[in-house]
Scaffold this motif. Structure first.
Motif, mmCIF file in Angstrom:
data_model
loop_
_atom_site.group_PDB
_atom_site.id
_atom_site.type_symbol
_atom_site.label_atom_id
_atom_site.label_comp_id
_atom_site.label_asym_id
_atom_site.label_seq_id
_atom_site.Cartn_x
_atom_site.Cartn_y
_atom_site.Cartn_z
ATOM 1 N N THR A 17 0.828 -1.204 0.000
ATOM 2 C CA THR A 17 0.000 0.000 0.000
ATOM 3 C C THR A 17 0.863 1.253 0.000
ATOM 4 O O THR A 17 0.497 2.249 -0.622
ATOM 5 N N LYS A 18 1.991 1.210 0.654
ATOM 6 C CA LYS A 18 2.901 2.355 0.633
ATOM 7 C C LYS A 18 3.535 2.538 -0.741
ATOM 8 O O LYS A 18 3.904 3.637 -1.119
ATOM 9 N N GLN A 19 3.657 1.444 -1.475
ATOM 10 C CA GLN A 19 4.230 1.505 -2.814
ATOM 11 C C GLN A 19 3.184 1.903 -3.858
ATOM 12 O O GLN A 19 3.523 2.130 -5.016
ATOM 13 N N GLY A 20 1.918 1.981 -3.462
ATOM 14 C CA GLY A 20 0.863 2.371 -4.386
ATOM 15 C C GLY A 20 0.450 1.268 -5.337
ATOM 16 O O GLY A 20 0.012 1.535 -6.456
ATOM 17 N N LEU A 21 0.552 0.025 -4.901
ATOM 18 C CA LEU A 21 0.198 -1.113 -5.751
ATOM 19 C C LEU A 21 -1.312 -1.235 -5.874
ATOM 20 O O LEU A 21 -2.037 -1.182 -4.891
ATOM 21 N N ASP A 22 -1.784 -1.393 -7.098
ATOM 22 C CA ASP A 22 -3.199 -1.640 -7.352
ATOM 23 C C ASP A 22 -3.439 -3.140 -7.202
ATOM 24 O O ASP A 22 -2.787 -3.952 -7.859
ATOM 25 N N ILE A 23 -4.373 -3.500 -6.336
ATOM 26 C CA ILE A 23 -4.629 -4.910 -6.055
ATOM 27 C C ILE A 23 -5.066 -5.663 -7.317
ATOM 28 O O ILE A 23 -4.709 -6.823 -7.507
ATOM 29 N N ALA A 24 -5.801 -5.016 -8.172
ATOM 30 C CA ALA A 24 -6.281 -5.665 -9.391
ATOM 31 C C ALA A 24 -5.125 -6.018 -10.330
ATOM 32 O O ALA A 24 -5.218 -6.958 -11.119
ATOM 33 N N LYS A 25 -4.033 -5.275 -10.261
ATOM 34 C CA LYS A 25 -2.889 -5.518 -11.135
ATOM 35 C C LYS A 25 -1.757 -6.272 -10.435
ATOM 36 O O LYS A 25 -0.693 -6.467 -11.019
ATOM 37 N N ALA A 26 -1.976 -6.688 -9.198
ATOM 38 C CA ALA A 26 -0.932 -7.371 -8.432
ATOM 39 C C ALA A 26 -0.681 -8.770 -8.993
ATOM 40 O O ALA A 26 -1.586 -9.428 -9.504
ATOM 41 N N LYS A 27 0.567 -9.188 -8.884
ATOM 42 C CA LYS A 27 0.932 -10.541 -9.312
ATOM 43 C C LYS A 27 0.473 -11.532 -8.244
ATOM 44 O O LYS A 27 0.120 -11.159 -7.133
ATOM 45 N N LYS A 28 0.508 -12.805 -8.606
ATOM 46 C CA LYS A 28 0.012 -13.841 -7.708
ATOM 47 C C LYS A 28 0.790 -13.879 -6.393
ATOM 48 O O LYS A 28 0.202 -13.991 -5.319
ATOM 49 N N TRP A 29 2.113 -13.751 -6.451
ATOM 50 C CA TRP A 29 2.909 -13.798 -5.222
ATOM 51 C C TRP A 29 2.650 -12.572 -4.352
ATOM 52 O O TRP A 29 2.696 -12.655 -3.126
ATOM 53 N N GLN A 30 2.341 -11.433 -4.966
ATOM 54 C CA GLN A 30 2.025 -10.242 -4.195
ATOM 55 C C GLN A 30 0.680 -10.401 -3.487
ATOM 56 O O GLN A 30 0.530 -9.993 -2.335
ATOM 57 N N LYS A 31 -0.270 -11.009 -4.155
ATOM 58 C CA LYS A 31 -1.573 -11.263 -3.537
ATOM 59 C C LYS A 31 -1.440 -12.236 -2.374
ATOM 60 O O LYS A 31 -2.129 -12.106 -1.363
ATOM 61 N N MET A 32 -0.561 -13.207 -2.508
ATOM 62 C CA MET A 32 -0.335 -14.165 -1.428
ATOM 63 C C MET A 32 0.246 -13.464 -0.202
ATOM 64 O O MET A 32 -0.162 -13.749 0.925
#
Length: 46
Positions: A17-32
């Motif tokens: 969230t601090k990096q401004g990552l959009d959850i919809a565009k997150a990779k599988k490992w990031q979602k994990m």
């Protein structure tokens, strides 16, 4: 136990969230990682 894990996660795992990552565009490992941090945080609040 969960409170300790939550503190360790805060320092070891990246905060997307601090990096401004959009959850919809997150990779599988990031979602994990997001799901794991969420689970630990919820358990530590109980």
């Amino acid at each position: 136990m969960y409170k300790t894990l939550a503190k360790v996660n805060k320092f070891l795992l990246p905060s997307f969230t601090k990096q401004g990552l959009d959850i919809a565009k997150a990779k599988k490992w990031q979602k994990m990682i997001i799901a794991y941090r969420y689970y630990i945080t919820i358990k530590s609040l109980d």
